[in-house]
Scaffold this motif. Sequence first.
Motif, PDB file in Angstrom:
ATOM      1  N   GLY A   1      -2.791   0.437   5.894  1.00  0.00           N
ATOM      2  CA  GLY A   1      -3.054   1.531   4.965  1.00  0.00           C
ATOM      3  C   GLY A   1      -4.478   1.651   4.498  1.00  0.00           C
ATOM      4  N   GLY A   2      -5.349   0.736   4.904  1.00  0.00           N
ATOM      5  CA  GLY A   2      -6.766   0.860   4.571  1.00  0.00           C
ATOM      6  C   GLY A   2      -7.378   2.011   5.352  1.00  0.00           C
ATOM      7  N   ALA A   3      -8.141   2.860   4.677  1.00  0.00           N
ATOM      8  CA  ALA A   3      -8.691   4.041   5.343  1.00  0.00           C
ATOM      9  C   ALA A   3     -10.210   4.057   5.357  1.00  0.00           C
ATOM     10  CB  ALA A   3      -8.178   5.316   4.671  1.00  0.00           C
ATOM     11  N   ALA A   4     -10.851   3.151   4.624  1.00  0.00           N
ATOM     12  CA  ALA A   4     -12.314   3.078   4.606  1.00  0.00           C
ATOM     13  C   ALA A   4     -12.717   1.620   4.580  1.00  0.00           C
ATOM     14  CB  ALA A   4     -12.887   3.802   3.391  1.00  0.00           C
ATOM     15  N   THR A   5     -13.843   1.322   5.224  1.00  0.00           N
ATOM     16  CA  THR A   5     -14.375  -0.035   5.223  1.00  0.00           C
ATOM     17  C   THR A   5     -15.799  -0.021   4.728  1.00  0.00           C
ATOM     18  OG1 THR A   5     -15.062  -1.900   6.599  1.00  0.00           O
ATOM     19  CG2 THR A   5     -14.959   0.222   7.671  1.00  0.00           C
ATOM     20  N   TYR A   6     -16.200  -1.094   4.042  1.00  0.00           N
ATOM     21  CA  TYR A   6     -17.567  -1.194   3.537  1.00  0.00           C
ATOM     22  C   TYR A   6     -18.402  -2.031   4.498  1.00  0.00           C
ATOM     23  CZ  TYR A   6     -15.063   1.124   0.007  1.00  0.00           C
ATOM     24  OH  TYR A   6     -14.264   2.050  -0.605  1.00  0.00           O
ATOM     25  N   SER A   7     -18.550  -1.490   5.662  1.00  0.00           N
ATOM     26  CA  SER A   7     -19.357  -2.036   6.743  1.00  0.00           C
ATOM     27  C   SER A   7     -19.632  -0.874   7.716  1.00  0.00           C
ATOM     28  CB  SER A   7     -18.613  -3.179   7.459  1.00  0.00           C
ATOM     29  OG  SER A   7     -17.374  -2.746   7.981  1.00  0.00           O
ATOM     30  N   PRO A   8     -20.678  -1.020   8.537  1.00  0.00           N
ATOM     31  CA  PRO A   8     -21.492  -2.192   8.830  1.00  0.00           C
ATOM     32  C   PRO A   8     -22.663  -2.372   7.860  1.00  0.00           C
ATOM     33  CG  PRO A   8     -22.180  -0.383  10.224  1.00  0.00           C
ATOM     34  CD  PRO A   8     -20.997   0.117   9.431  1.00  0.00           C
ATOM     35  N   VAL A   9     -23.180  -3.603   7.826  1.00  0.00           N
ATOM     36  CA  VAL A   9     -24.386  -3.921   7.066  1.00  0.00           C
ATOM     37  C   VAL A   9     -25.586  -3.699   7.982  1.00  0.00           C
ATOM     38  CG1 VAL A   9     -25.680  -5.755   5.909  1.00  0.00           C
ATOM     39  CG2 VAL A   9     -23.205  -5.585   5.599  1.00  0.00           C
TER      40      VAL A   9
ATOM     41  N   VAL B   1       0.843  -1.205   0.000  1.00  0.00           N
ATOM     42  CA  VAL B   1       0.000   0.000   0.000  1.00  0.00           C
ATOM     43  C   VAL B   1       0.875   1.250   0.000  1.00  0.00           C
ATOM     44  CG1 VAL B   1      -1.693   1.326   1.322  1.00  0.00           C
ATOM     45  CG2 VAL B   1      -1.980  -1.145   1.056  1.00  0.00           C
ATOM     46  N   ASN B   2       1.979   1.207   0.732  1.00  0.00           N
ATOM     47  CA  ASN B   2       2.894   2.354   0.719  1.00  0.00           C
ATOM     48  C   ASN B   2       3.459   2.602  -0.678  1.00  0.00           C
ATOM     49  OD1 ASN B   2       2.524   2.803   3.419  1.00  0.00           O
ATOM     50  ND2 ASN B   2       4.438   1.856   4.071  1.00  0.00           N
ATOM     51  N   ASP B   3       3.816   1.533  -1.382  1.00  0.00           N
ATOM     52  CA  ASP B   3       4.327   1.692  -2.740  1.00  0.00           C
ATOM     53  C   ASP B   3       3.273   2.321  -3.652  1.00  0.00           C
ATOM     54  OD1 ASP B   3       6.729   0.568  -1.993  1.00  0.00           O
ATOM     55  OD2 ASP B   3       6.237  -1.442  -2.744  1.00  0.00           O
ATOM     56  N   ILE B   4       2.027   1.866  -3.484  1.00  0.00           N
ATOM     57  CA  ILE B   4       0.927   2.410  -4.285  1.00  0.00           C
ATOM     58  C   ILE B   4       0.715   3.883  -3.967  1.00  0.00           C
ATOM     59  CG2 ILE B   4      -1.584   2.307  -4.577  1.00  0.00           C
ATOM     60  CD1 ILE B   4      -1.295  -0.772  -4.210  1.00  0.00           C
ATOM     61  N   GLN B   5       0.642   4.195  -2.676  1.00  0.00           N
ATOM     62  CA  GLN B   5       0.417   5.584  -2.270  1.00  0.00           C
ATOM     63  C   GLN B   5       1.584   6.474  -2.688  1.00  0.00           C
ATOM     64  OE1 GLN B   5      -2.253   6.868  -1.585  1.00  0.00           O
ATOM     65  NE2 GLN B   5      -3.248   6.243   0.324  1.00  0.00           N
TER      66      GLN B   5
ATOM     67  N   LYS C   1     -10.921  12.542   2.218  1.00  0.00           N
ATOM     68  CA  LYS C   1      -9.482  12.277   2.252  1.00  0.00           C
ATOM     69  C   LYS C   1      -8.773  13.206   3.235  1.00  0.00           C
ATOM     70  CE  LYS C   1      -8.934  10.347  -2.416  1.00  0.00           C
ATOM     71  NZ  LYS C   1      -8.209  10.434  -3.699  1.00  0.00           N
ATOM     72  N   PHE C   2      -9.159  14.478   3.241  1.00  0.00           N
ATOM     73  CA  PHE C   2      -8.557  15.413   4.202  1.00  0.00           C
ATOM     74  C   PHE C   2      -8.950  15.039   5.634  1.00  0.00           C
ATOM     75  CE2 PHE C   2      -8.144  18.399   0.521  1.00  0.00           C
ATOM     76  CZ  PHE C   2      -6.791  18.653   0.656  1.00  0.00           C
ATOM     77  N   ALA C   3     -10.229  14.674   5.845  1.00  0.00           N
ATOM     78  CA  ALA C   3     -10.691  14.310   7.182  1.00  0.00           C
ATOM     79  C   ALA C   3      -9.953  13.083   7.709  1.00  0.00           C
ATOM     80  CB  ALA C   3     -12.195  14.059   7.161  1.00  0.00           C
ATOM     81  N   LEU C   4      -9.596  12.167   6.822  1.00  0.00           N
ATOM     82  CA  LEU C   4      -8.870  10.957   7.213  1.00  0.00           C
ATOM     83  C   LEU C   4      -7.386  11.205   7.465  1.00  0.00           C
ATOM     84  CD1 LEU C   4     -10.563   8.469   4.735  1.00  0.00           C
ATOM     85  CD2 LEU C   4     -10.544   8.213   7.226  1.00  0.00           C
ATOM     86  N   GLY C   5      -6.935  12.402   7.167  1.00  0.00           N
ATOM     87  CA  GLY C   5      -5.525  12.724   7.385  1.00  0.00           C
ATOM     88  C   GLY C   5      -4.595  12.112   6.360  1.00  0.00           C
ATOM     89  N   LEU C   6      -5.104  11.770   5.191  1.00  0.00           N
ATOM     90  CA  LEU C   6      -4.280  11.105   4.183  1.00  0.00           C
ATOM     91  C   LEU C   6      -3.195  11.998   3.615  1.00  0.00           C
ATOM     92  CD1 LEU C   6      -6.965   9.028   2.227  1.00  0.00           C
ATOM     93  CD2 LEU C   6      -5.412   8.259   4.038  1.00  0.00           C
ATOM     94  N   PHE C   7      -3.422  13.294   3.596  1.00  0.00           N
ATOM     95  CA  PHE C   7      -2.401  14.193   3.061  1.00  0.00           C
ATOM     96  C   PHE C   7      -1.236  14.344   4.039  1.00  0.00           C
ATOM     97  CE2 PHE C   7      -5.949  15.096   0.396  1.00  0.00           C
ATOM     98  CZ  PHE C   7      -5.434  15.544  -0.800  1.00  0.00           C
ATOM     99  N   GLU C   8      -1.520  14.214   5.334  1.00  0.00           N
ATOM    100  CA  GLU C   8      -0.461  14.311   6.340  1.00  0.00           C
ATOM    101  C   GLU C   8       0.177  12.947   6.611  1.00  0.00           C
ATOM    102  OE1 GLU C   8      -2.452  17.571   5.923  1.00  0.00           O
ATOM    103  OE2 GLU C   8      -3.602  15.980   6.928  1.00  0.00           O
ATOM    104  N   ARG C   9      -0.604  11.879   6.479  1.00  0.00           N
ATOM    105  CA  ARG C   9      -0.104  10.544   6.829  1.00  0.00           C
ATOM    106  C   ARG C   9      -0.604   9.518   5.810  1.00  0.00           C
ATOM    107  NH1 ARG C   9      -2.095   6.745  10.287  1.00  0.00           N
ATOM    108  NH2 ARG C   9      -3.758   8.141  10.913  1.00  0.00           N
ATOM    109  N   PRO C  10      -0.052   9.552   4.604  1.00  0.00           N
ATOM    110  CA  PRO C  10      -0.526   8.628   3.571  1.00  0.00           C
ATOM    111  C   PRO C  10       0.022   7.211   3.699  1.00  0.00           C
ATOM    112  CG  PRO C  10       1.196  10.011   2.677  1.00  0.00           C
ATOM    113  CD  PRO C  10       0.947  10.508   4.073  1.00  0.00           C
ATOM    114  N   TYR C  11       1.068   7.026   4.517  1.00  0.00           N
ATOM    115  CA  TYR C  11       1.763   5.738   4.531  1.00  0.00           C
ATOM    116  C   TYR C  11       1.500   4.938   5.804  1.00  0.00           C
ATOM    117  CZ  TYR C  11       4.103   8.308   0.841  1.00  0.00           C
ATOM    118  OH  TYR C  11       4.350   9.046  -0.277  1.00  0.00           O
ATOM    119  N   ALA C  12       1.536   3.625   5.646  1.00  0.00           N
ATOM    120  CA  ALA C  12       1.330   2.710   6.767  1.00  0.00           C
ATOM    121  C   ALA C  12       2.663   2.377   7.427  1.00  0.00           C
ATOM    122  CB  ALA C  12       0.659   1.435   6.264  1.00  0.00           C
ATOM    123  N   ASP C  13       2.571   1.815   8.617  1.00  0.00           N
ATOM    124  CA  ASP C  13       3.743   1.389   9.370  1.00  0.00           C
ATOM    125  C   ASP C  13       3.815  -0.130   9.313  1.00  0.00           C
ATOM    126  OD1 ASP C  13       5.598   0.614  11.298  1.00  0.00           O
ATOM    127  OD2 ASP C  13       5.040   2.191  12.702  1.00  0.00           O
TER     128      ASP C  13
END
Length: 780
Positions: A167-175, A102-106, A371-383
């Motif tokens: 690196g996942g930032a959104a989930t398609y749940s709950p049902v 995911v880091n490589d993709i981002q 995307k801004f609310a998720l902080g992706l611009f400040e922290r796009p990469y996973a650990d």
Amino acid sequence: MTEKTSGTAAAGPWLDAALPAEKRAELLLAAMTPREKVGQLIQPFGWTTYSRREGKAELTEDFKERVKMGDVGSLYGTLRADPWTGVTLATGLSPAEGAEAVNDIQRYAVEHSRLGIPLLIGEECSHGHMAIGATVFPVPLNIGSAWNTELYREMCRAVAAETRAQGGAATYSPVLDVVRDPRWGRTEECFGEDPFLVGEMAAAAVEGLQGERLDGEDSVAATLKHFVGYGSSEGGRNAGPVHMGWRELLEIDLYPFERAVKAGAASIMPAYNEIDGVPCTTNSRLMDGILRGEWGFDGLVITDCGAIDMLANGHDTADGGEDAALQALRAGIDMEMSGEMFGRHLLAAFESGELEPEVLDRAALRVLKLKFALGLFERPYADAERAAGIIGCEEHARLARQLAAESVVLLKNDGGLLPLPDSVGRVAVIGPNADRGYNQLGDYTSPQPEGRVSTVLRGLSERLGEERVLHAPGCRIRGESREGFPRALECAAQADAVVLVMGGSSARDFGEGTIDLRTGASLVTGEAVSDMDCGEGIDRMTLGLSGVQLDLIREVHAAAAGKPVIVVYIGGRPVAEPWVEEHMPALLQAGYPGQEGGRAIADILLGDVNPSGRLTISVPKHVGQLPVHYLGKRSRGKRYLEDDSKPRYPFGYGLSYTHFDYSEPVLSEGRISLERIAAGETVAVSVTVTNAGDREGAEVAQLYVSDVVSAVTRPANELKGFRKIVLKPGESRKVEFEIGAEQLRYIGPDCVPVVEPGLFRIRVGRNVNDTLGADLTVGH
């Protein structure tokens, strides 16, 4: 267009983290071209963007080109592993490798797109992140049966932590679908048949997944689905038409979504189905009128996969792909999962003048804002190091085991047969679900390494010792083969007690082969053998056991010759088998209890855990009784020619190894005025619950309200509260509920909420058919 290849993120005023997310999104939007705006609405399948080489992800040239041209804004299922994606244990990525991928993709998106906009990585997380190595929790139907919102909230925090760590930032749940017909294959993905219960679970899910703030390192954006009526399809067939009046839709199916929106849900997904002829994907009355208008939702709306194409090829309400894409966008869709129709048609429609600029801007702005609310611009990469430590950790496994144990429902226990004593001797574990790990995980599950899943056989063997446990599969879930019967009958004859593990399966073909019914050994053949009789797209005409399972139960019962025989149902929907009910002394409904399910079931069978699960879907005597959900109107009728219309096991039902006594409910006052209710005042109702047995146990005290006379017909009882409490032997505890506008109102004849004057019966008890009551009068 100028391609950005400098290797650093683009500079711009939108990078000022001190600004509100919406303002930053507006600034970025103003710098974008129409093509880049369209690109933000497109979500290709993430697993197609790379290939695995020596544990690392190698990005495809097609994906790189799309990034450079601004043609992608999000990815779906980048780490999803299952037969659909074709990602296996051999070809997939470990938790750390997944984070690096995911880091490589981002990194490529940030460094090689003109404006350096990070991608929104969306993942499936219904009962755990659908990636290799992630914890597999019990399915939502089990979660509902546990009646424990705090524990579910804790589970959602764990799922969010595992997902965001990669690196996942959104989930398609709950049902949040309310189940009307359990023949539907996706019943397992839902919490139950009651909107209040689903609403409570919905709020817990949003709070758990999203945490205190979306940009937290353990937070992901929750996506509510399927909006709306998806659980009420014609004949229980997936995505079938829904026949429902507007008032009922507001009162039942929309209620959990409103509850979750008020809890702060960031995203929502319209359902495939149509309601009264209008597909949900283009239902502006729902999306603009209710969702954004009345509820004030300001988040993202994303389609289900293929939903826009279905408008032109299925619903037939659009004249081709461009018409379908424009209808969806204008109705309020912001992003298309798969991106096929938006990617193919929107830019051309914009350039020809068919697509209004303000409609495109509205959707792109919502994507950017999230995307801004998720902080992706400040922290796009996973650990990657953190991912390796937290994903599938022991703490989460313990949580999965507790949830599984709390979700198992004891339906029958004649003569106190259970729990089995420690001196039981040898136990025969028989049945197609006794030792098939995938069969107890449910749909939307990733591949599991050998030994990862605790089956019932494994759980009992760990507890009793392998020398005391006999095993025979007997038969498969489906199919007519009886070649395993002789071995099963031999085991039953040799044992001192028999545990029959039957039911269904939502397991897709993970390539693990099948089993030799005569020995129980794994058997790999050149032909795929599917036991799947539940899951998405697998709807049934009956609720009986598939294949020859009932025949096996009958023959084992005879061979056991009076020894204790316990039936455990593992599956994604209720089972209606009259012979089993009449002849088996003990019966457990275990649903799909997840990776720790076998240990949890063993804990219950042997008395280490006192069962506390309660049904959230009524179990009929016969499939011909459907619909049998407890919210049926008083005018529904009393009986059929052959039998009455009552379910075999009602909503809220479940036994324990102890017994709980209830005192008569006491109201703080017997009358309250409409004016006081409108001012927010409430009346308290309290009961004292006592553990009258000799074991510690958990009881679910359930509050029901009955409106005696109303302007429109109402259900006889409606769940309006519940409390799960743990009591020691002899211990008593006062349980109190507040009764106010929320508990007394309903959607009136003019389709707005109303509290009417009159008599209300307030009931508290063990299940909907076992309550004690007090009368409350609402006056002028």
